[in-house]
Design an enzyme around this catalytic site. Structure first.
Site, PDB file in Angstrom:
ATOM      1  N   GLU A 141       0.829  -1.209   0.000  1.00 29.83           N
ATOM      2  CA  GLU A 141       0.000   0.000   0.000  1.00 29.83           C
ATOM      3  C   GLU A 141       0.859   1.254   0.000  1.00 29.83           C
ATOM      4  O   GLU A 141       1.142   1.817   1.061  1.00 29.83           O
ATOM      5  CB  GLU A 141      -0.914   0.019   1.231  1.00 29.83           C
ATOM      6  CG  GLU A 141      -2.011  -1.017   1.197  1.00 29.83           C
ATOM      7  CD  GLU A 141      -2.965  -0.935   2.384  1.00 29.83           C
ATOM      8  OE1 GLU A 141      -2.715  -0.145   3.322  1.00 29.83           O
ATOM      9  OE2 GLU A 141      -3.964  -1.674   2.369  1.00 29.83           O
ATOM     10  N   GLU A 228      -6.264  -7.277  -0.584  1.00 23.31           N
ATOM     11  CA  GLU A 228      -6.465  -7.150   0.865  1.00 23.31           C
ATOM     12  C   GLU A 228      -7.764  -6.408   1.129  1.00 23.31           C
ATOM     13  O   GLU A 228      -8.024  -5.365   0.532  1.00 23.31           O
ATOM     14  CB  GLU A 228      -5.288  -6.383   1.494  1.00 23.31           C
ATOM     15  CG  GLU A 228      -5.262  -6.500   3.016  1.00 23.31           C
ATOM     16  CD  GLU A 228      -4.217  -5.605   3.654  1.00 23.31           C
ATOM     17  OE1 GLU A 228      -3.013  -5.848   3.442  1.00 23.31           O
ATOM     18  OE2 GLU A 228      -4.618  -4.667   4.366  1.00 23.31           O
TER      19      GLU A 228
END
Ligand code: IDC
Length: 305
Positions: A141, A228
């Site tokens: 991320e 995710e």
């Protein structure tokens, strides 16, 4: 027949993952928590339970690069690399797909450890060049001020390191703002085959606004992979939002998206898929799932029995 026996090496055709016969494949599974935090769940027996009891065809190993004994900070590189190999070997033995996740988070910008990433992925892809069940997620991320342009440059460094060995391996690429700017690559896609862009959501926090971005990316033709997510808040805790979860479920099913949920752990955090206090390292029954784990079991994993 295991998932890998059925499908073999996956490739990306248009927006879909497809198998050796050109049939569409949807991966559904779970992500470990950080493997430095919870090495105890990286095992053949744990993954077997995910496959046979929970109904997963895929597992993701999250290796933090920065925080908590991160691979690029104070972590034991050799031990972490060994755990990744243990995970890949276990998945291969079980015929499951495995996503090796270079878990960029605290450092925000994947360029900070780009040289390490190139070394890590070159080493791993060389070792597993012949192993068609491995997918490489090159930056979990990116966040803070990290732009898509920067991520694109990073991908252009890391993908060749993988492709020199594992020529066809699927590579997953993170997008800005904790993988919420999934439409960012539309104007400037990575010119490479067998890549997908990752979208992450935590349903209680990320709602219509992010779903609209997802629709925009999908309408624009981007291959999207949800590597995710959970239906808690963005801290992985707080309330379990079933209503927003349903809306996301509709979207991912409508588009046949692959999806991997956070995380294989037992704790007070609502995003832990196993009930708090459960000490088992494998063999968790459906009754031992947490509320979010149960929702995933009922709605996401679909290879039951
Ligand atoms: C969280 C873990 C938590 C840990 C923290 C470290 O659940 O136990 O202390 O990381 O920063 C993400 C990240 C993922 C987060 C998760 C929940 O990829 O690392 O895990 N999350 O906050 N993105 C959105 C949510």
């Amino acid at each position: 027949m295991t998932p890998f026996e059925k499908h073999g090496q996956l490739t990306v055709s248009g927006q879909k993952l497809t198998d050796r016969n050109g049939n569409e494949v949807i991966l559904r599974g779970v992500s470990t928590h950080g493997i430095a935090w919870h090495p105890e769940y990286v095992s053949l027996e744990a993954f077997r339970t995910l496959r046979d009891v929970w109904g997963c065809n895929c597992v993701r190993t999250a290796m933090y690069t920065h925080e908590y004994h991160g691979y690029c900070t104070d972590g034991d590189k050799k031990a972490l690399y060994g755990l990744i190999c243990k995970a890949v070997n276990a998945a291969a033995e079980l015929g499951m797909y495995i996503i090796v996740d270079w878990h960029v988070l605290g450092e925000k910008d994947p360029m900070i450890y780009a040289d390490e990433a190139v070394r890590f992925f070159a080493q791993l892809s060389r070792k597993y060049a012949a192993c068609g069940n491995v997918l490489y997620e090159i930056c979990n991320e990116p966040n803070g001020d990290t732009s898509w342009e920067t991520i694109h440059r990073y991908a252009d460094m890391v993908i060749p390191a993988i492709r020199q060995h594992a020529q066809k391996a699927v590579v997953l690429i993170g997008t800005p703002d904790w993988c919420q700017q999934i439409d960012a690559p539309l104007d400037d896609p990575v010119e490479c085959s067998n890549i997908m862009y990752t979208l992450h959501f935590y349903a209680d926090t990320h709602r219509d606004h992010i779903r609209r971005k997802a629709e925009r990316a999908l309408d624009g033709g981007l291959p999207v992979f949800v590597s995710e997510f959970n239906i808690t808040d963005a801290y992985g805790s707080g309330p379990v939002n079933y209503e927003e979860g349903e809306k996301w479920l509709e979207l991912i099913n409508a588009h046949g998206l692959s999806a991997v949920c956070w995380s294989l752990s037992a704790s007070k955090q609502s995003s832990s898929l196993i009930r708090d206090g459960c000490k088992k390292r494998s063999g968790w029954t459906v009754e031992e799932l947490s509320d979010t784990g149960r929702w995933m079991y009922d709605n996401i994993f679909f290879q039951k029995g």
